[in-house]
Design a protein around this motif. Structure first.
Motif, PDB file in Angstrom:
ATOM      1  N   VAL A  22      36.471  34.838  41.293  1.00 22.84           N
ATOM      2  CA  VAL A  22      36.727  35.955  42.196  1.00 22.84           C
ATOM      3  C   VAL A  22      37.954  36.708  41.698  1.00 22.84           C
ATOM      4  N   TYR A  23      37.805  38.023  41.574  1.00 24.07           N
ATOM      5  CA  TYR A  23      38.904  38.897  41.178  1.00 24.07           C
ATOM      6  C   TYR A  23      39.172  39.852  42.322  1.00 24.07           C
ATOM      7  N   VAL A  24      40.449  40.044  42.649  1.00 23.03           N
ATOM      8  CA  VAL A  24      40.824  40.900  43.772  1.00 23.03           C
ATOM      9  C   VAL A  24      41.812  41.954  43.293  1.00 23.03           C
ATOM     10  N   GLU A  25      41.577  43.194  43.691  1.00 28.01           N
ATOM     11  CA  GLU A  25      42.522  44.264  43.389  1.00 28.01           C
ATOM     12  C   GLU A  25      43.867  43.856  43.980  1.00 28.01           C
ATOM     13  N   SER A  26      44.914  43.840  43.154  1.00 27.43           N
ATOM     14  CA  SER A  26      46.207  43.282  43.572  1.00 27.43           C
ATOM     15  C   SER A  26      46.787  43.927  44.827  1.00 27.43           C
TER      16      SER A  26
END
Length: 163
Positions: free
Chosen positions: A118-122
């Protein structure tokens, strides 16, 4: 008659309850292809605080989840560069559904069928509260963004583009 304690039981809410994670439930009138602008309007919150769950894949067709502000889109080039891939593209709806176990428009990053990075916009992590799909169409949950890191081991990336 006692008031119902919760609106829905989905894979997502089961997982959150299992880990005793705090969340609020926000059902709304789902509109086909309405996206985050409809859910934000229905809930009376800024679209920037509504987070979309996108199922994407790399050049080897390995799936991943990307969490992005409702009013932004993903720069797949920037994302690929940051995660060390040649390319990233959205999965076709039927492929996304197979990986996540959720219908398009009802995809939650919690309780997916397949475990995916999972990658999340910081900048999402800096918000006080976010609204994210709870596992079915017309149903968002409000959570502290820190849950994305603690429960999903989400990795912060910077790949937002203005819509």
């Amino acid at each position: 008659m006692a008031k119902k304690e919760h609106v829905s039981v989905t894979q997502a809410t089961q997982l959150l309850r299992k880990y005793k994670a705090e969340f609020t439930e926000h059902p709304y009138a789902y509109e086909e292809h309405g996206g985050t602008s409809v859910s934000a309007r229905e809930l009376g919150v800024e679209e920037h605080h509504v987070v979309k769950t996108l199922v994407m894949q790399d050049e080897a067709a390995k799936p991943m989840i990307v969490l992005m502000h409702g009013d932004k889109k993903v720069s797949t080039k920037n994302l690929a560069r940051q995660i060390g891939c040649k390319s990233v593209e959205p999965c076709k709806p039927e492929v996304a559904q197979k990986h996540s176990g959720y219908l398009i428009g009802g995809t939650s990053p919690f309780g997916t069928k397949k475990t995916m990075p999972v990658y999340v916009e910081s900048s999402i992590l800096a918000l006080p509260k976010i609204y994210i799909n709870g596992g079915q169409r017309g149903y968002l949950i409000g959570i502290a963004p820190g849950l994305l890191e603690s429960l999903l081991r989400a990795r912060a990336v910077e790949c937002a583009l203005d819509e």
